[in-house]
Design a protein around this motif. Structure first.
Motif, mmCIF file in Angstrom:
data_model
loop_
_atom_site.group_PDB
_atom_site.id
_atom_site.type_symbol
_atom_site.label_atom_id
_atom_site.label_comp_id
_atom_site.label_asym_id
_atom_site.label_seq_id
_atom_site.Cartn_x
_atom_site.Cartn_y
_atom_site.Cartn_z
ATOM 1 N N GLY A 451 1.710 -8.694 -11.428
ATOM 2 C CA GLY A 451 2.473 -8.432 -10.215
ATOM 3 C C GLY A 451 3.375 -7.222 -10.326
ATOM 4 O O GLY A 451 4.365 -7.101 -9.597
ATOM 5 N N MET A 452 3.025 -6.285 -11.224
ATOM 6 C CA MET A 452 3.870 -5.120 -11.468
ATOM 7 C C MET A 452 4.000 -4.277 -10.216
ATOM 8 O O MET A 452 3.029 -3.975 -9.543
ATOM 9 C CB MET A 452 3.289 -4.295 -12.608
ATOM 10 C CG MET A 452 4.129 -3.091 -12.994
ATOM 11 S SD MET A 452 3.485 -2.278 -14.458
ATOM 12 C CE MET A 452 3.809 -3.536 -15.698
ATOM 13 N N VAL A 453 5.229 -3.887 -9.902
ATOM 14 C CA VAL A 453 5.482 -3.053 -8.730
ATOM 15 C C VAL A 453 6.635 -2.109 -9.057
ATOM 16 O O VAL A 453 7.631 -2.506 -9.659
ATOM 17 C CB VAL A 453 5.782 -3.917 -7.490
ATOM 18 C CG1 VAL A 453 6.982 -4.813 -7.697
ATOM 19 C CG2 VAL A 453 5.955 -3.057 -6.255
ATOM 20 N N MET A 454 6.485 -0.845 -8.694
ATOM 21 C CA MET A 454 7.500 0.173 -8.937
ATOM 22 C C MET A 454 7.362 1.235 -7.860
ATOM 23 O O MET A 454 6.381 1.234 -7.106
ATOM 24 C CB MET A 454 7.345 0.775 -10.335
ATOM 25 C CG MET A 454 6.028 1.502 -10.573
ATOM 26 S SD MET A 454 5.833 2.037 -12.307
ATOM 27 C CE MET A 454 5.610 0.438 -13.121
ATOM 28 N N PRO A 455 8.309 2.156 -7.745
ATOM 29 C CA PRO A 455 8.210 3.163 -6.688
ATOM 30 C C PRO A 455 6.975 4.048 -6.866
ATOM 31 O O PRO A 455 6.509 4.289 -7.982
ATOM 32 C CB PRO A 455 9.485 3.998 -6.853
ATOM 33 C CG PRO A 455 10.395 3.173 -7.676
ATOM 34 C CD PRO A 455 9.526 2.327 -8.549
ATOM 35 N N HIS A 456 6.481 4.561 -5.744
ATOM 36 C CA HIS A 456 5.404 5.545 -5.759
ATOM 37 C C HIS A 456 5.718 6.622 -4.713
ATOM 38 O O HIS A 456 6.314 6.341 -3.674
ATOM 39 C CB HIS A 456 4.049 4.902 -5.465
ATOM 40 C CG HIS A 456 3.611 3.949 -6.520
ATOM 41 N ND1 HIS A 456 3.255 4.341 -7.791
ATOM 42 C CD2 HIS A 456 3.482 2.588 -6.505
ATOM 43 C CE1 HIS A 456 2.914 3.280 -8.511
ATOM 44 N NE2 HIS A 456 3.046 2.208 -7.751
ATOM 45 N N SER A 457 5.287 7.831 -5.017
ATOM 46 C CA SER A 457 5.543 8.986 -4.159
ATOM 47 C C SER A 457 4.193 9.456 -3.623
ATOM 48 O O SER A 457 3.480 10.197 -4.275
ATOM 49 C CB SER A 457 6.222 10.087 -4.993
ATOM 50 O OG SER A 457 6.529 11.204 -4.215
#
Length: 539
Positions: A451-457
């Protein structure tokens, strides 16, 4: 352009996923000697190894763009002062440009003209990457609004490494609408390119990124210890984790140099800010909490100035500020800072993604010193540009926007569970020339490892889009509250920050050029390890 197509011979090496190398026919090489007589601007850009003195002591080995103006007005090309960055290229809308990329690097490369609306052959897709010693000729008409664009390498699996090494430059466009505003110019027009880097004890860049070349990167492909992985732990796991998380640096650089106090007059200035970091997101504000006056974003000037207490700037995003330094007393030292925020790249420093300056940490970017003397009472124009209202109903898929889930499998990034395919584009990723569509980027961790989630551009090549809506899940609302007031979604964009738990809808128009273009995360290690796909425009 047809002549250019005949001159360029494309050789596909190996399978469909291999690098495509471009070479130029004899007629084009002969034309080089005429200094591009059929164009308004002709520039040679040499990508090559070099060394610069960034810190006291041993020079730092870098890769950079060296330039030569063969045709055009003298102000077209402005060499970087002291740092490693490439030149600032200044052109006008409507000009025809020829740029010869000459690869003096020990590996393949290609240039992407970030934010420009150009045909597919001119856009810098990695299938056009050229081998060491080869030349690639770009020729296109500048068809963008006045604004702050930029250029950087885009080879498959090596973009993060090559940008980190120093390959980047600004591409500034002017037009009649902008000229009529009499915005600050000359010494009062300040481009500021912000990046972060790690250095070893010998002043060499330390890079431990992901991508297909990671083991070679740890051995220092550029010689002289450059790109050593020693400070970051080395080993395959460290490289994999850096590819998954991204690379963060402890040292903040501005315009390719360690930032030193910048003296400014007590008058209006135009600050053109580019976040050219590989992974780090910025939350920019004045140290004394003076509001920011924003006049432009990725795709040029806004319709009117707007006020922000801070602005969020993800990798590849740009913002332009109107700053009248007369608001500060003489000898004052206002400082541009990046404020602390929640929801940045987690675990980066612990797992190989960078040093001790974590994503979302607070730090100073650049200190200004305001000169003594009488200040000028100057204000930005009340109206800056004509921008039509975004019309979602124009989209052919208005009732059913396309969904692009940002996913993480077994240590591999993807979009809707699929990683990069050099020549492939799915049915979902196929669009019709001359139409508008709504795309929704979802960053909710679905289908992702643990369930890894982090910012993305998220960046879309070949066009400018409009941001329509943002929404975030309740789970991430506290983190979101620390950044949401800093989004500059007004006007035209080519890159948009998608925070953890967020859904962002954008309206795109596919005009003028059929072909294969990229869309991807501009956190470069994410891109290099799979968070990139093609979209195909069909006539």
């Amino acid at each position: 352009m047809n002549q250019m197509n005949h001159q360029r011979r494309l050789l596909l090496l190996g399978s469909a996923g291999a690098v495509v190398t471009a070479s130029i026919g004899t007629s084009a090489l002969a034309a080089q000697g005429k200094a591009g007589a059929d164009v308004d601007v002709h520039i040679e850009l040499h990508a090559l190894p070099d060394q610069v003195s960034i810190r006291s002591g041993k020079p730092t080995q870098v890769w950079r763009y060296r330039s030569k103006l063969l045709r055009g007005e003298p102000h077209t090309l402005e060499a970087s002062a002291g740092g490693y960055l490439g030149p600032i290229i200044r052109v006008r809308r409507g000009q025809r440009i020829r740029i010869d990329l000459i690869n003096g690097l020990p590996e393949s490369t290609i240039i992407h003209w970030h934010g420009l609306h150009v045909p597919e052959e001119m856009d810098g897709h990695p299938r056009f990457a050229i081998a060491p010693g080869a030349r690639y000729v770009y020729e296109f008409k500048v068809d963008n609004r006045a604004g702050s664009y930029w250029f950087h390498p885009h080879p498959h699996g090596r973009t993060g490494k090559q940008v980190y090494a120093g390959l980047a430059g600004l591409f500034l466009v002017s037009d009649d609408e902008e000229a009529a505003l009499n915005l600050p110019s000359g010494a009062q027009d300040l481009p500021l390119v912000i990046q972060d880097r790690n250095f070893d004890a010998d002043n060499q860049f330390v890079y431990l990124g992901g991508g297909k070349d990671a083991p070679s990167q740890r051995r220092g492909m550029m010689g002289g210890g450059m790109m050593s992985g020693g400070m970051m732990g080395g080993g395959g796991m460290g490289s994999m984790m850096a590819g998954m998380m991204g690379v963060l640096g402890d040292q903040v650089l501005v315009n390719g140099s360690i930032p030193r106090q910048r003296e400014v007059e007590r008058r209006a200035h135009r600050l053109r800010l580019l976040n050219a970091s590989n992974t780090r997101t910025l939350k920019l504000a004045w140290s004394d909490q003076t509001p920011l006056t924003v006049i432009g974003s990725d795709g040029g000037l806004l319709a009117a100035p707007l006020q922000r207490d801070y602005v969020m700037l993800a990798p590849a995003e740009r913002v332009e500020l109107w700053v009248n330094f007369s608001r500060w007393a003489g000898a004052a030292e206002p400082t541009l800072r990046s404020l602390a925020f929640e929801g940045g790249i987690a675990m980066g420093s612990m797992m190989g993604g960078g040093g001790s300056l974590s994503d979302g940490a607070a730090f100073d970017v650049l200190r200004f010193k305001v000169s003594d003397g009488k200040g000028r009472d100057e204000s930005p124009p009340a109206r800056l540009s004509t921008i039509a209202k975004a019309e979602p109903l124009m989209a052919v898929n208005y009732a059913h926007p396309k969904v692009f889930e940002l996913t993480m499998g077994m240590m591999v990034w993807g979009i809707n569970g699929e990683s990069f395919d050099m020549l492939g584009a799915s049915e979902l990723e196929t669009v019709k020339l001359g139409t508008n569509e709504i795309w929704e980027f979802r960053n909710e961790g679905r289908g992702s490892m643990m369930g890894m989630v982090m910012p993305h551009s998220m960046h879309v090549h070949g066009l400018q889009f409009r941001v329509l809506t943002r929404s975030v899940s309740r789970k991430f609302s506290d983190e979101y509250d620390s950044v949401k007031a800093g989004f500059v979604d007004d006007g035209w964009k080519d890159t948009v920050l998608v925070m953890p738990g967020e859904r962002v809808r954008v309206l795109l128009r596919f005009a003028d050029f059929a072909g294969l273009f990229l869309y991807h995360c501009h956190m470069l290690e994410h891109e290099d390890t799979g968070l990139m796909r093609n979209y195909r425009v069909e006539a």
